[in-house]
Scaffold this motif. Structure first.
Motif, PDB file in Angstrom:
ATOM      1  N   ASN A  76       0.795  -1.231   0.000  1.00  0.00           N
ATOM      2  CA  ASN A  76       0.000   0.000   0.000  1.00  0.00           C
ATOM      3  C   ASN A  76       0.827   1.280   0.000  1.00  0.00           C
ATOM      4  OD1 ASN A  76      -3.162  -0.510   0.469  1.00  0.00           O
ATOM      5  ND2 ASN A  76      -1.987  -2.186   1.366  1.00  0.00           N
ATOM      6  N   LEU A  77       2.128   1.158   0.289  1.00  0.00           N
ATOM      7  CA  LEU A  77       2.935   2.375   0.404  1.00  0.00           C
ATOM      8  C   LEU A  77       4.036   2.467  -0.645  1.00  0.00           C
ATOM      9  CD1 LEU A  77       3.175   2.545   4.317  1.00  0.00           C
ATOM     10  CD2 LEU A  77       1.616   3.805   2.810  1.00  0.00           C
ATOM     11  N   THR A  78       4.122   1.494  -1.536  1.00  0.00           N
ATOM     12  CA  THR A  78       5.126   1.582  -2.618  1.00  0.00           C
ATOM     13  C   THR A  78       4.478   1.264  -3.962  1.00  0.00           C
ATOM     14  OG1 THR A  78       5.795  -0.762  -2.605  1.00  0.00           O
ATOM     15  CG2 THR A  78       6.921   0.685  -1.039  1.00  0.00           C
ATOM     16  N   GLU A  79       5.119   1.771  -5.012  1.00  0.00           N
ATOM     17  CA  GLU A  79       4.742   1.399  -6.386  1.00  0.00           C
ATOM     18  C   GLU A  79       5.877   0.544  -6.938  1.00  0.00           C
ATOM     19  OE1 GLU A  79       1.883   2.344  -7.520  1.00  0.00           O
ATOM     20  OE2 GLU A  79       1.388   4.132  -6.336  1.00  0.00           O
ATOM     21  N   PRO A  80       5.600  -0.279  -7.946  1.00  0.00           N
ATOM     22  CA  PRO A  80       6.699  -1.040  -8.564  1.00  0.00           C
ATOM     23  C   PRO A  80       7.781  -0.071  -9.055  1.00  0.00           C
ATOM     24  CG  PRO A  80       4.563  -1.776  -9.409  1.00  0.00           C
ATOM     25  CD  PRO A  80       4.300  -0.564  -8.575  1.00  0.00           C
ATOM     26  N   GLY A  81       9.034  -0.419  -8.822  1.00  0.00           N
ATOM     27  CA  GLY A  81      10.141   0.427  -9.276  1.00  0.00           C
ATOM     28  C   GLY A  81      10.557   1.493  -8.277  1.00  0.00           C
ATOM     29  N   ASP A  82       9.780   1.699  -7.225  1.00  0.00           N
ATOM     30  CA  ASP A  82      10.146   2.703  -6.211  1.00  0.00           C
ATOM     31  C   ASP A  82      11.469   2.340  -5.544  1.00  0.00           C
ATOM     32  OD1 ASP A  82       7.974   4.312  -6.522  1.00  0.00           O
ATOM     33  OD2 ASP A  82       7.023   3.826  -4.600  1.00  0.00           O
ATOM     34  N   GLU A  83      12.226   3.382  -5.209  1.00  0.00           N
ATOM     35  CA  GLU A  83      13.436   3.150  -4.424  1.00  0.00           C
ATOM     36  C   GLU A  83      13.056   3.089  -2.949  1.00  0.00           C
ATOM     37  OE1 GLU A  83      17.279   4.428  -5.400  1.00  0.00           O
ATOM     38  OE2 GLU A  83      16.509   5.941  -6.788  1.00  0.00           O
ATOM     39  N   ILE A  84      13.471   2.017  -2.313  1.00  0.00           N
ATOM     40  CA  ILE A  84      13.224   1.898  -0.871  1.00  0.00           C
ATOM     41  C   ILE A  84      14.533   1.531  -0.172  1.00  0.00           C
ATOM     42  CG2 ILE A  84      10.820   1.172  -1.267  1.00  0.00           C
ATOM     43  CD1 ILE A  84      11.699  -1.663  -0.318  1.00  0.00           C
ATOM     44  N   LEU A  85      14.580   1.784   1.121  1.00  0.00           N
ATOM     45  CA  LEU A  85      15.776   1.442   1.898  1.00  0.00           C
ATOM     46  C   LEU A  85      15.345   0.603   3.106  1.00  0.00           C
ATOM     47  CD1 LEU A  85      18.835   1.726   2.461  1.00  0.00           C
ATOM     48  CD2 LEU A  85      18.306   3.844   3.704  1.00  0.00           C
ATOM     49  N   LYS A  98      13.118  -8.952   1.434  1.00  0.00           N
ATOM     50  CA  LYS A  98      12.468  -9.913   0.533  1.00  0.00           C
ATOM     51  C   LYS A  98      11.111  -9.403   0.060  1.00  0.00           C
ATOM     52  CE  LYS A  98      14.710 -14.186   1.913  1.00  0.00           C
ATOM     53  NZ  LYS A  98      14.594 -15.439   2.694  1.00  0.00           N
ATOM     54  N   LEU A  99      10.388  -8.725   0.947  1.00  0.00           N
ATOM     55  CA  LEU A  99       9.101  -8.153   0.543  1.00  0.00           C
ATOM     56  C   LEU A  99       9.313  -7.079  -0.519  1.00  0.00           C
ATOM     57  CD1 LEU A  99       7.224  -7.919   3.956  1.00  0.00           C
ATOM     58  CD2 LEU A  99       6.225  -8.818   1.843  1.00  0.00           C
ATOM     59  N   GLY A 100      10.317  -6.233  -0.320  1.00  0.00           N
ATOM     60  CA  GLY A 100      10.614  -5.185  -1.296  1.00  0.00           C
ATOM     61  C   GLY A 100      10.946  -5.797  -2.652  1.00  0.00           C
ATOM     62  N   GLU A 101      11.735  -6.852  -2.628  1.00  0.00           N
ATOM     63  CA  GLU A 101      12.105  -7.517  -3.882  1.00  0.00           C
ATOM     64  C   GLU A 101      10.888  -8.182  -4.515  1.00  0.00           C
ATOM     65  OE1 GLU A 101      16.715  -8.316  -2.384  1.00  0.00           O
ATOM     66  OE2 GLU A 101      15.292  -9.990  -2.447  1.00  0.00           O
ATOM     67  N   ALA A 102      10.057  -8.837  -3.677  1.00  0.00           N
ATOM     68  CA  ALA A 102       8.878  -9.532  -4.211  1.00  0.00           C
ATOM     69  C   ALA A 102       7.923  -8.544  -4.886  1.00  0.00           C
ATOM     70  CB  ALA A 102       8.151 -10.267  -3.083  1.00  0.00           C
ATOM     71  N   TYR A 103       7.879  -7.320  -4.367  1.00  0.00           N
ATOM     72  CA  TYR A 103       6.970  -6.317  -4.933  1.00  0.00           C
ATOM     73  C   TYR A 103       7.689  -5.336  -5.853  1.00  0.00           C
ATOM     74  CZ  TYR A 103       3.096  -8.347  -2.549  1.00  0.00           C
ATOM     75  OH  TYR A 103       2.120  -9.229  -2.177  1.00  0.00           O
ATOM     76  N   ALA A 104       8.809  -5.812  -6.428  1.00  0.00           N
ATOM     77  CA  ALA A 104       9.494  -5.101  -7.516  1.00  0.00           C
ATOM     78  C   ALA A 104       9.905  -3.676  -7.162  1.00  0.00           C
ATOM     79  CB  ALA A 104       8.618  -5.112  -8.782  1.00  0.00           C
ATOM     80  N   CYS A 105      10.302  -3.464  -5.917  1.00  0.00           N
ATOM     81  CA  CYS A 105      10.876  -2.163  -5.562  1.00  0.00           C
ATOM     82  C   CYS A 105      12.384  -2.232  -5.811  1.00  0.00           C
ATOM     83  CB  CYS A 105      10.624  -1.866  -4.085  1.00  0.00           C
ATOM     84  SG  CYS A 105       8.880  -1.600  -3.713  1.00  0.00           S
ATOM     85  N   GLN A 106      12.983  -1.071  -6.088  1.00  0.00           N
ATOM     86  CA  GLN A 106      14.450  -1.007  -6.123  1.00  0.00           C
ATOM     87  C   GLN A 106      14.893  -0.992  -4.673  1.00  0.00           C
ATOM     88  OE1 GLN A 106      16.718   1.843  -8.509  1.00  0.00           O
ATOM     89  NE2 GLN A 106      14.767   2.354  -9.490  1.00  0.00           N
TER      90      GLN A 106
END
Ligand SMILES: *Cc1c(COP(=O)(O)O)cnc(C)c1O
Length: 384
Positions: A76-85, A98-106
């Motif tokens: 709910n708080l990221t879009e695909p391709g978003d940069e996250i840390l 792993k969640l960030g990777e599963a949901y296609a975040c950078q």
């Protein structure tokens, strides 16, 4: 020791002991989740939870384990391709990655040794290098290592240097540690039923800041649609059939917790940690957390001569004490003693005494009773 009476005592960081009133109330299975009676219960239970979140709306109650709330936050708080840390210093930081990777975040990672806390200069440099950071993910307590990250330092640094949403997994931290959203820069605060709240597994809690509510993602989602939950739950309606019996349990646990109050509870957890630290030192053992020790659990390094798996089974089979071991790189090397939720000081003494008897049975060279003695002394001299 088969044939003798043993009472199971849960000293693992979830599930934690459930108070009788909470266990009993969950026997009321004849309740319809769309009835006015249940709507009122959902609304009032969310209000009671608010004492531990202090956010701009009463926390949402989700029917899932804690990881579900982590997934809900990511979706709910990221879009695909978003940069996250992500801060990765143990199993639960790994789960954010792993969640960030599963949901296609950078997915950018600050990898820290297990047992350590982030280095502030490294964190600041990383934040400055990420110009488009959309969200920052961290644990309040890294339950796999017993570290409570110094959020009072970390979160303002993230806020000052970025526009990222700040997501804090406080699944094992809440009740033991105070994390009020009205005082800390937190955009999404998560917790779960089977840790500090003393409810069986199956519920997760999530609260959003105003800016997080304004930035909800447009990506496809279905079960965890927080916009839908925000609209529905204020009217007492969850999107799907909720775990009604667990919510009845939660209502009772919160009644007991709120009678004590978040501040006093945090203080009790601090004392429990203090007793465990004193015991470990007196037994000649060191903590696995290097600093910033959690108040929810204590991770103790075992002597090299002792196998962690054997330690856990001996403690369970002979004293009914259910401790948690280490995971992955510390498997067999550490024991984690939880003091989270509905524990009193006599429970802590019982945990330490089972720990000592197990060490003695495994022929570790120390004075039996030194841990309990040191814990009692620590509790008696700690003046609050
Ligand atoms: C327990 C825990 C979780 C969630 O675990 P579930 O098994 O999905 O309930 C997440 N983060 C932390 C820090 C935890 O301690």
């Amino acid at each position: 020791m088969t044939g003798s009476y043993l009472r199971n005592r849960l000293f693992c960081p979830g599930p934690t002991p459930v108070p009788h009133a909470a266990a009993l109330s969950s026997l009321n299975t004849n309740i319809y989740h769309r009835s006015q009676e249940f709507k009122d219960i959902l609304i009032s239970t969310r209000q009671e939870l608010q004492a531990f979140f202090k956010g701009p709306h009463d926390p949402l109650i989700l029917t899932s384990s804690g990881t579900g709330a982590m997934e809900a936050a990511m979706v709910n708080l990221t879009e695909p391709g978003d940069e996250i840390l992500v801060i990765e210093g143990g199993k639960f930081g790994e789960r954010w990655r792993k969640l960030g990777e599963a949901y296609a975040c950078q997915t950018h990672v600050i990898d820290i040794p297990w047992g350590a806390s982030p280095d502030m200069e490294q964190l600041e440099a990383k934040l400055l290098s990420l110009k488009n950071l959309k969200a920052f993910f961290i644990q309040a307590n890294e339950t796999s290592t017993g570290v409570a990250y110094p959020l009072l330092d970390i979160l303002p640094l993230v806020r000052q240097n970025t526009d990222a949403l700040i997501v804090v997994d406080a699944i094992s931290a809440l009740v033991a540690h105070e994390l009020p959203m009205d005082k800390l820069p937190i955009d999404c605060l998560l917790s779960g039923s089977q840790k500090g709240f003393g409810v069986p597994p199956g519920l997760a809690f999530l609260a959003l800041s105003q800016r997080a509510q304004e930035r909800l993602s447009k990506r496809p989602k279905f079960y965890f649609d927080l916009k839908k939950e925000l609209e529905g739950q204020d009217k007492g309606l969850t999107a799907w059939t909720p775990a009604t019996t667990l919510i009845l349990s939660l209502q009772e646990s919160l009644r007991a917790l709120n009678q004590i109050g978040p501040n006093k509870l945090a203080e009790q957890h601090r004392r429990a940690a203090l007793a465990c630290h004193a015991a470990a030192a007196a037994m000649g053992l060191s903590l696995f957390s290097r600093e910033h020790h959690s108040h929810a659990l204590t991770a103790i390094r075992l002597p090299a001569s002792i196998d962690g798996g054997q330690f856990l089974s001996h403690a369970r089979d002979h004293y009914g004490a259910i401790f948690a071991g280490g995971q992955d790189q510390v498997k067999g090397k550490i024991v984690r003693i939880a003091h989270l939720g509905f524990f009193d000081e006599q429970d802590i003494i019982s945990a330490i005494s089972s720990f000592e008897l197990t060490l003695a049975a495994m022929e570790y060279d120390f004075t039996v009773g030194s841990g309990v003695g040191a814990a009692l002394k620590a509790l008696a001299t700690d003046t609050i």
